[in-house]
Write a protein that holds these residues in place. Structure first.
Motif, PDB file in Angstrom:
ATOM      1  N   VAL A  22       0.851  -1.203   0.000  1.00  9.94           N
ATOM      2  CA  VAL A  22       0.000   0.000   0.000  1.00  9.94           C
ATOM      3  C   VAL A  22       0.884   1.251   0.000  1.00  9.94           C
ATOM      4  O   VAL A  22       0.603   2.216  -0.718  1.00  9.94           O
ATOM      5  CB  VAL A  22      -0.975   0.000   1.198  1.00  9.94           C
ATOM      6  N   THR A  23       1.965   1.222   0.771  1.00  9.01           N
ATOM      7  CA  THR A  23       2.904   2.345   0.769  1.00  9.01           C
ATOM      8  C   THR A  23       3.473   2.547  -0.629  1.00  9.01           C
ATOM      9  O   THR A  23       3.607   3.682  -1.099  1.00  9.01           O
ATOM     10  CB  THR A  23       4.041   2.092   1.786  1.00  9.01           C
ATOM     11  N   PHE A  24       3.762   1.462  -1.330  1.00  8.35           N
ATOM     12  CA  PHE A  24       4.288   1.575  -2.682  1.00  8.35           C
ATOM     13  C   PHE A  24       3.230   2.116  -3.642  1.00  8.35           C
ATOM     14  O   PHE A  24       3.541   2.928  -4.512  1.00  8.35           O
ATOM     15  CB  PHE A  24       4.850   0.245  -3.188  1.00  8.35           C
ATOM     16  N   VAL A  25       1.977   1.705  -3.470  1.00  7.88           N
ATOM     17  CA  VAL A  25       0.891   2.259  -4.290  1.00  7.88           C
ATOM     18  C   VAL A  25       0.851   3.771  -4.110  1.00  7.88           C
ATOM     19  O   VAL A  25       0.720   4.516  -5.089  1.00  7.88           O
ATOM     20  CB  VAL A  25      -0.470   1.623  -3.931  1.00  7.88           C
ATOM     21  N   ARG A  26       0.997   4.229  -2.880  1.00  8.98           N
ATOM     22  CA  ARG A  26       0.991   5.683  -2.616  1.00  8.98           C
ATOM     23  C   ARG A  26       2.179   6.377  -3.296  1.00  8.98           C
ATOM     24  O   ARG A  26       2.044   7.495  -3.796  1.00  8.98           O
ATOM     25  CB  ARG A  26       0.997   5.960  -1.123  1.00  8.98           C
TER      26      ARG A  26
END
Length: 148
Positions: free
Chosen positions: A52-56
């Protein structure tokens, strides 16, 4: 494959958390803009906190204008592990420089817009048209109107 756990999120939850549509998340995945997202035995995507951090990160890079090819390159460099840190950092530094240039331009554009707003405010306050001639009462009322 991973077991569905409380620590992993489904695509709908990631969509709600990031504001990206489910279709956009799937498109990011198809375009190679995300590292492989693990799936449960029944094929459902399970996003870890790290994913999710990478999606952001991808969301921010795209929002700031990083080309898809550069994001894809960044993701592919991740497969090389720590040996690609310098090249990944270089891509991010290049994007940072582009963002700073855009911010400078946006600040200049903001000053231009603010100057024009002040020009119209002055004309309205003084009851003048663009050539400096006085306007009648009806036009003055219309000048003060902010609705079309």
């Amino acid at each position: 494959m991973v077991a569905a756990t409380e620590s992993a999120m489904g695509i709908r939850a990631v969509s709600e958390e990031t504001g990206l549509t489910i279709d956009t998340l799937r498109w990011y995945e198809r375009q190679g803009l995300l590292p492989a997202v693990e799936r449960t035995a029944d094929g459902r995507r399970r996003y870890t906190a790290a994913s999710v951090t990478f999606v952001r990160l991808v969301q921010a890079l795209r929002r700031t204008g990083m080309p898809v090819a550069d994001v894809r390159r960044f993701v592919s460099l991740m497969d090389e592990g720590a040996s690609s840190h310098g090249r990944r950092m270089a891509l991010l530094e290049q994007q940072r420089d582009a963002i700073l240039t855009n911010l400078d331009q946006m600040h200049e554009d903001l000053r231009t817009v603010e100057t024009k707003i002040e020009h119209y405010r002055d004309l309205i306050d003084r009851g003048l048209d663009c050539e400096g001639a006085a306007v009648d009462d009806g036009t003055a009322r219309l000048q003060r109107s902010r609705l079309g």
